[in-house]
Write an enzyme that holds these catalytic residues in place. Sequence first.
Site, mmCIF file in Angstrom:
data_model
loop_
_atom_site.group_PDB
_atom_site.id
_atom_site.type_symbol
_atom_site.label_atom_id
_atom_site.label_comp_id
_atom_site.label_asym_id
_atom_site.label_seq_id
_atom_site.Cartn_x
_atom_site.Cartn_y
_atom_site.Cartn_z
ATOM 1 N N ARG A 132 36.884 31.557 43.949
ATOM 2 C CA ARG A 132 38.138 31.335 44.690
ATOM 3 C C ARG A 132 37.870 31.275 46.191
ATOM 4 O O ARG A 132 38.476 30.490 46.914
ATOM 5 C CB ARG A 132 39.135 32.467 44.390
ATOM 6 N N ASP B 293 36.413 39.571 37.677
ATOM 7 C CA ASP B 293 37.008 39.419 39.009
ATOM 8 C C ASP B 293 35.942 39.082 40.045
ATOM 9 O O ASP B 293 36.160 38.251 40.921
ATOM 10 C CB ASP B 293 37.758 40.692 39.420
ATOM 11 N N LYS C 270 41.593 45.277 38.241
ATOM 12 C CA LYS C 270 40.737 46.376 38.707
ATOM 13 C C LYS C 270 41.472 47.710 38.609
ATOM 14 O O LYS C 270 40.907 48.728 38.211
ATOM 15 C CB LYS C 270 40.281 46.106 40.148
ATOM 16 N N SER D 179 43.849 39.613 40.008
ATOM 17 C CA SER D 179 42.619 40.172 40.579
ATOM 18 C C SER D 179 42.815 41.658 40.884
ATOM 19 O O SER D 179 41.996 42.513 40.505
ATOM 20 C CB SER D 179 42.269 39.380 41.852
HETATM 21 N N1 URA Z 1 42.427 41.614 47.051
HETATM 22 C C1 URA Z 1 41.885 41.467 45.807
HETATM 23 O O1 URA Z 1 41.317 42.407 45.250
HETATM 24 N N2 URA Z 1 42.009 40.270 45.199
HETATM 25 C C2 URA Z 1 42.624 39.215 45.764
HETATM 26 O O2 URA Z 1 42.705 38.175 45.150
HETATM 27 C C3 URA Z 1 43.186 39.372 47.049
HETATM 28 C C4 URA Z 1 43.075 40.604 47.678
#
Ligand code: URA
Length: 434
Positions: A168, A161, A187, A183
């Site tokens: 990104r 990520d 996590k 994403s």
């Molecule tokens: N928060 C995140 O952790 N990832 C994203 O892509 C957008 C907001």
Amino acid sequence: MRAYEIIRKKRDGHKLEEAEIRFLIEAFVQGGLPDYQMAAWLMAAFLKGLDEQETFWLTDAMRLSGDQVELKGIEGFTVDKHSTGGVGDKTSLVLGPVLAALGLRVAKLSGRGLGHTGGTIDKLESIKGFSCDLSPEAFVKAVNTIGLAIIGQTPTLVPADKKIYALRDVTATIDSIPLIAASIMSKKLAVQNKAIVLDVKVGSGAFMKTLGDARELARLMVRIGKQAGRQVAAVLSNMDEPLGRMIGNALEVREAIDTLRGKGPADLVALVKALAQEALLAENRRLTQAEAAARVDQALAGGQAWSSFVAMVRSQGGDPALVEHPERLPTARSVVPLKVDRAGWVERIECEEVGLAAMMLGAGRETKESVIDPAVGFHLNRKVGDRVEAGDVLADVHVDPARDNTRGIQRLRDAYHLSDRPVQAQPLILDIVS
Ligand code: URA
């Protein structure tokens, strides 16, 4: 397997196989896939979309790119909370202690500010000594002993990520529903909590600008979590104006302290209650909404949530005297009143603009290298629906006078829009997906 073919397949709008997605992520994390190929694939996924199954495979591949935080050593019902990001959003600072006070085990993974949005870790670090850098053993021990601990993302936790987000961010592929879902959920799922409550923000200060998009993101994240065997619920909340009245790291900690001491702003209290109820209902399905709400009220009013917060600060290296006496938290050297030059009603506060204005004062990072000033930010005296008279102070701007703050203050002024007619404030809780 060749990355070129996987990129072409997605570019042409076809569904990918699980093995193809896993190959891409593994190769990228191990350095076998260059940034330009990953960026091209991200753009193809952004434009052509990923279906629910592809998004689940992507989430899972990203989750498996690093360590898994096992919570087997924790006795009790473990829960995490995540916000998709907003302005003035200090909810976690209140919700975590409330849930811990109610007997849940809060093993929380938090982040830093992203763009115009603030981050829980930056806020907590305005308490001198506080650290989210806990070893997995210390994390589990803290959750077991005081019911609550907050860690930050380490380089070995979901490294996919970190690398993908960085790409990104510079290739205009952030605001894609499947990429955001993968994403966030990669996590959240790497920390093996039983339940996850999501706060999906909607409006001008959120990644999701419309309720339709927010619902789609919420449903997708809830389904991904369930497919991974977790209990997940999402509260959709309004981010068309900042949450509460304080924006800025130490200022938000102060507002969280006020809330834990029973003097919080109504919108923040309502959001904490909505999220806490979902967590309690995940733990005990026989509980009614009214019983869950009463338990949350009791934790706030009876001081147990406040005690949990102080215990967390102590256990993570912060000085409890600083939160017992919040006037000792970092304080700006100068406070500038932002006055309004005409009468009316506050119709709109462009929320992203407020976040960017706070960043310009030093409350957030303009570049990766920027150092945050914990003391600066805003206290909004007027919010949507409020009546103002000419000369009223819309907001107090907490600044470091050594910086040039003119553009930040002007940006806040421009974010306020007045109407000549009374304005109805919008509801805060827009929907619940569970
Ligand atoms: N928060 C995140 O952790 N990832 C994203 O892509 C957008 C907001």
